[in-house]
Design a protein around this motif. Structure first.
Motif, short mmCIF file in Angstrom:
data_model
loop_
_atom_site.label_atom_id
_atom_site.label_comp_id
_atom_site.label_asym_id
_atom_site.label_seq_id
_atom_site.Cartn_x
_atom_site.Cartn_y
_atom_site.Cartn_z
N GLU A 277 0.83 -1.20 0.00
CA GLU A 277 0.00 0.00 0.00
C GLU A 277 0.87 1.26 0.00
O GLU A 277 0.58 2.23 -0.71
N LYS A 278 1.94 1.25 0.77
CA LYS A 278 2.84 2.40 0.80
C LYS A 278 3.49 2.62 -0.57
O LYS A 278 3.64 3.75 -1.03
N ARG A 279 3.88 1.52 -1.20
CA ARG A 279 4.51 1.66 -2.51
C ARG A 279 3.53 2.21 -3.53
O ARG A 279 3.88 3.02 -4.38
N ALA A 283 3.86 5.65 -5.68
CA ALA A 283 3.81 5.68 -7.13
C ALA A 283 2.76 6.65 -7.64
O ALA A 283 2.91 7.26 -8.71
N GLU A 284 1.68 6.83 -6.86
CA GLU A 284 0.61 7.74 -7.26
C GLU A 284 0.89 9.18 -6.83
O GLU A 284 0.07 10.07 -7.07
#
Length: 707
Positions: A277-279, A283-284
């Motif tokens: 979720e953190k990644r 990315a967003e």
């Protein structure tokens, strides 16, 4: 419209010895040269900037085939001199073209602007300007690659990706997109930059391995070479030095220090929801744990900048701090249980040359020799993943047991533990759909998780080939072997593994490169590539490698129609053609009687057959009368492979009564393989033709001279 179009003359001897160009490309380049008194100076600069053509370490002291090719090229070049009038006419057309500056070209980079309201894409090459907008989707190397040159000169890219010089096709395609001339002063600056490239940057191909002179080389920068027909079935396991070679880039070179520091990265972030979720947020643009944003790379502005960027930054993906990544040394991977696997690899474009007989395709014009078989040794991919999971969860036994589904009493690396762990993996992580691979040369590819995680799929991380360390040409130090799949999924120089929800990014997985368009579609813009699957599991193939004369009889004549078929090889075996020697009852006699069209000649033929997906070959059929009757071949090697895990080819042989063709000196043979699902090969290649020239598995047809 070739690069040499504006040049007065060229050193024919140097051009003939250019190892990177085929006879067809030589003839095309020479035919397009014109006499322009104002551009002699540019010729010397162009030759200097492309000096890799003529460097002695690219010249191969070769075999008779190379000498023959050389002579054919000279003959074609001499014949092309008759086209001077046509070239003069082209000169008049060129004089009417508008002249653009590089500043004007740079405005047409595909971005919306007042100057470029329709997002056109222009590029320059060799003093000319081209509008390539409509070609972007059809670029065989992928739209991402060609867009790197948008609004600029493409000389630096062609210096690196020298497959553009392996045939005349790229120049022919460019000629249809010509819109103007580049201002001479701008081209002079480009020539000077290319001269700087050769002086200030190392040749990316200077560390290429030595290759066996028996290989049929289609292009050596990068190397693409196939196995000669008469060598393909000499041995069941192809010797390492004769294994076919298919490269997209220079072969990665690791120094001793780099090899000691080498680690295989295994990205397991998908298994950890919080990290995933953190990644995704990072990315967003939502931010992760990183406080500093990565500085965007400035665009390259000179040819030297471009070459340095492309040769030093081959990593196309990155690992952020939110990722959960294990790093495994070669020693750790070699400590895992060693398994051996005999698997056939075949280039997806094998037999593309046959397609070209119907209509031109894009890519290397392979014969049937882009296929080979080896015994690969290494660790199961599942075991590598388990080792990586143990590394990242070593501080959390409870988490490790939950993730791995392990029982503490089970032995490490055994089949029971592997199956148990696999079931836990599938139950706990239904989002796991793909395994992504990244190569040291930046190539990205992937396979479906159903194949990669199935213990009976036999996917391994290999470090040996035929009992030796992997040769550099074939993936040293690590290569993933995905048996039954197209060779492009068997990624060489493996750098990274990743568990993923989606398939790999990039042209080799999602682009046109490995997708089969319908026969009527010539423009990729007519289809949605995103919904078309890339090549993975292979179908059924076969080939003929040897034909021997046995006997002939004065049998009743029969009509044989050969006009509707396309032959892979026109005259198959001329070594026995004029001797007219036949084996009859164990004795060798010479027949003084000329053959008559329609007579029956008994020949012995042999070859190979292979089916993807582990499907066993159950039969090979051979005909000598255009399919009116078929003979069943005898499988001589490879018939004892495990059921549904037949990862390698079979060899076969067959005695075939064949009808003499209308020429009175030859017969036509065809073969087809049949796998355990009773899939077989289509009769005609017409229904299989596609613009990329992939998967030509039609009947393999040859004409053999018997008299």
């Amino acid at each position: 419209q070739s690069y040499y179009k504006s040049h007065k003359s060229i050193n024919q001897t140097a051009l003939m010895s250019a190892a990177a160009m085929t006879a067809a490309a030589l003839a095309s380049a020479t035919a397009n040269m014109t006499r322009n008194e104002e551009s002699e100076d540019r010729l010397s600069k162009a030759l200097k900037s492309t000096q890799f053509y003529y460097s002695t370490n690219h010249q191969r002291s070769q075999s008779t085939s190379s000498s023959s090719c050389h002579c054919q090229a000279i003959a074609k070049c001499e014949a092309s001199s008759s086209s001077k009038q046509e070239n003069d006419d082209n000169d008049n057309e060129d004089n009417n073209l508008p002249t653009y500056t590089m500043s004007q070209v740079s405005n047409y980079n595909g971005q919306l602007s007042p100057t470029n309201p329709h997002k056109r894409i222009w590029m320059s090459y060799g003093g000319f300007v081209y509008d390539v907008t409509e070609f972007i989707a059809n670029h065989p190397g992928g739209s991402e690659k060609i867009l790197m040159g948008a609004g600029g000169a493409i000389e630096p890219y062609w210096y690196l990706y020298r497959q553009h010089f392996a045939s005349s096709l790229p120049l022919n395609l460019l000629s249809k997109m010509l819109i103007g001339k580049l201002h001479p002063s701008d081209q002079d600056r480009i020539d000077e930059q290319m001269e700087n490239v050769t002086e200030q940057t190392p040749d990316p191909y200077e560390h290429e391995p030595e290759r066996n002179s028996k290989l049929i080389v289609h292009g050596d920068t990068p190397m693409n070479a196939e196995v000669p027909r008469d060598v393909i079935t000499e041995r069941y396991l192809t010797p390492n030095e004769l294994f076919y070679i298919r490269h997209h880039h220079p072969v990665p070179y690791l120094s001793e220090g780099e090899l000691e520091e080498f680690r295989l990265e295994v990205d397991l972030t998908l298994m950890f929801p919080d990290a995933l979720e953190k990644r995704k947020r990072a990315a967003e643009g939502g931010g992760g744990d990183d406080e500093d944003e990565e500085e965007m790379a400035l665009p390259a502005t000179t040819a030297v900048d471009i070459v340095r960027r492309e040769t030093t930054d081959t990593t196309t993906s990155s690992t952020c701090s939110n990722s959960v990544v294990a790093k495994l040394s070669l020693e750790q991977i070699k400590s895992l249980p060693k398994v051996e696997l005999v698997s056939t690899l075949q280039c997806s474009g094998n037999r593309r040359g046959g397609f070209n007989g119907l209509r031109q395709t894009s890519g290397t014009p392979w014969g049937q020799g882009a296929i080979s078989t080896a015994k690969w040794s290494g660790a199961r991919l599942i075991d590598v993943l388990m080792l990586a999971m143990e590394q990242v969860t070593s501080a959390d036994d409870e988490g490790k047991n939950k993730l791995m589904g392990k029982n503490n009493n089970e032995g490490k690396g055994g089949l029971i533990e592997t199956l148990h762990s696999l079931q836990a993996l599938i139950d706990n992580h239904p989002e796991l759909q793909h395994l992504r691979f990244e190569s040291l040369d930046g190539m990205l590819a992937s396979i479906d998780a159903n194949k990669g995680l199935n213990p009976f799929g036999d996917v391994i991380v290999a470090y040996e080939m035929n009992g030796e360390d992997l040769p550099r040409d074939h993936g040293y130090p690590l290569r993933v072997i995905v048996p039954g799949y197209a060779a492009v999924r068997n990624v060489k120089w493996l750098k990274k593994l990743e568990l993923a929800e989606e398939e790999a990014e990039g042209t080799w997985q999602r682009g046109l490169n490995y997708k089969i368009l319908p026969p009527t579609v010539l423009d990729a813009k007519e289809v949605d590539l995103s919904v078309m699957p890339g090549l993975s599991e292979e179908c059924v193939f076969s080939g003929i490698t040897k034909v021997e004369n046995l006997s002939h009889t004065h049998a009743p004549m029969m009509t044989m129609n050969t006009t509707s078929t396309a032959l892979e090889e026109d005259i198959f075996d001329s070594s026995m053609s004029m001797a007219a020697s036949f084996h009859q009852g164990g004795s060798r006699t010479t027949s003084p009687t000329p053959l008559t069209p329609g007579e029956i000649v008994l020949v012995k033929t042999s070859g190979w057959a292979y089916a993807g997906g582990g499907r066993n070959i159950v039969r090979v059929d051979v005909t000598g009368n255009n399919g009116k009757s078929w003979q069943t071949a005898t499988i001589t090697e490879g018939s004892n492979q495990p059921l549904r895990r037949a990862w390698a080819w079979v060899f076969w042989e067959c005695e075939v009564p064949a009808i003499v063709c209308e020429d009175g000196v030859s017969v036509e043979l065809a073969c087809k393989g049949v796998d355990m699902a009773f899939n077989t090969q289509p009769e005609s290649m017409g229904g299989m033709w596609n613009v990329r020239g992939l998967v030509n598995n039609s009947f393999y047809r040859v004409k053999h001279k018997v008299m």
